[in-house]
Design a protein around this motif. Sequence first.
Motif, PDB file in Angstrom:
ATOM      1  N   GLN A  51      26.738  40.588  42.522  1.00 36.48           N
ATOM      2  CA  GLN A  51      27.440  39.654  41.636  1.00 36.48           C
ATOM      3  C   GLN A  51      28.814  40.199  41.264  1.00 36.48           C
ATOM      4  N   GLN A  53      30.721  42.250  43.022  1.00 36.82           N
ATOM      5  CA  GLN A  53      31.607  42.129  44.184  1.00 36.82           C
ATOM      6  C   GLN A  53      32.097  40.687  44.348  1.00 36.82           C
ATOM      7  N   THR A  54      31.218  39.724  44.121  1.00 37.39           N
ATOM      8  CA  THR A  54      31.606  38.314  44.195  1.00 37.39           C
ATOM      9  C   THR A  54      32.624  37.986  43.103  1.00 37.39           C
ATOM     10  N   PHE A  55      32.376  38.459  41.887  1.00 38.54           N
ATOM     11  CA  PHE A  55      33.285  38.240  40.759  1.00 38.54           C
ATOM     12  C   PHE A  55      34.665  38.823  41.050  1.00 38.54           C
ATOM     13  N   GLY A  57      35.922  39.663  43.939  1.00 39.49           N
ATOM     14  CA  GLY A  57      36.509  38.951  45.085  1.00 39.49           C
ATOM     15  C   GLY A  57      37.156  37.642  44.669  1.00 39.49           C
ATOM     16  N   SER A  58      36.517  36.919  43.752  1.00 38.57           N
ATOM     17  CA  SER A  58      37.102  35.659  43.300  1.00 38.57           C
ATOM     18  C   SER A  58      38.360  35.876  42.476  1.00 38.57           C
ATOM     19  N   LEU A  59      38.402  36.964  41.703  1.00 38.67           N
ATOM     20  CA  LEU A  59      39.624  37.287  40.955  1.00 38.67           C
ATOM     21  C   LEU A  59      40.764  37.625  41.898  1.00 38.67           C
ATOM     22  N   ARG A  60      40.475  38.389  42.919  1.00 41.55           N
ATOM     23  CA  ARG A  60      41.518  38.759  43.885  1.00 41.55           C
ATOM     24  C   ARG A  60      42.021  37.547  44.651  1.00 41.55           C
ATOM     25  N   ALA A  61      41.139  36.611  44.951  1.00 38.36           N
ATOM     26  CA  ALA A  61      41.524  35.409  45.685  1.00 38.36           C
ATOM     27  C   ALA A  61      42.452  34.533  44.849  1.00 38.36           C
ATOM     28  N   ASP A  62      42.278  34.574  43.520  1.00 36.71           N
ATOM     29  CA  ASP A  62      43.104  33.767  42.625  1.00 36.71           C
ATOM     30  C   ASP A  62      44.424  34.450  42.266  1.00 36.71           C
TER      31      ASP A  62
END
Length: 63
Positions: A51, A53-55, A57-62
């Motif tokens: 979870q 890593q997913t969190f 990853g989503s911050l980096r994508a934004d």
Amino acid sequence: MDMTNARWRKSSRSGTNGGNCVEVADNLPDVVGVRDSKDITGPALMFGPAQWQTFIGSLRADA
């Protein structure tokens, strides 16, 4: 979850002006804790490793 042995560190993305500071504890087995450094006795969010890593990853994508 017992957070007694958590070693909290300030996020590298936290500001240096004493404002919005996030601390992360990633030394505990199977959990990553996140808290507000201005309220260290307050609530903390808990993530499992996947979870987290997913969190992140989503911050980096934004960003």
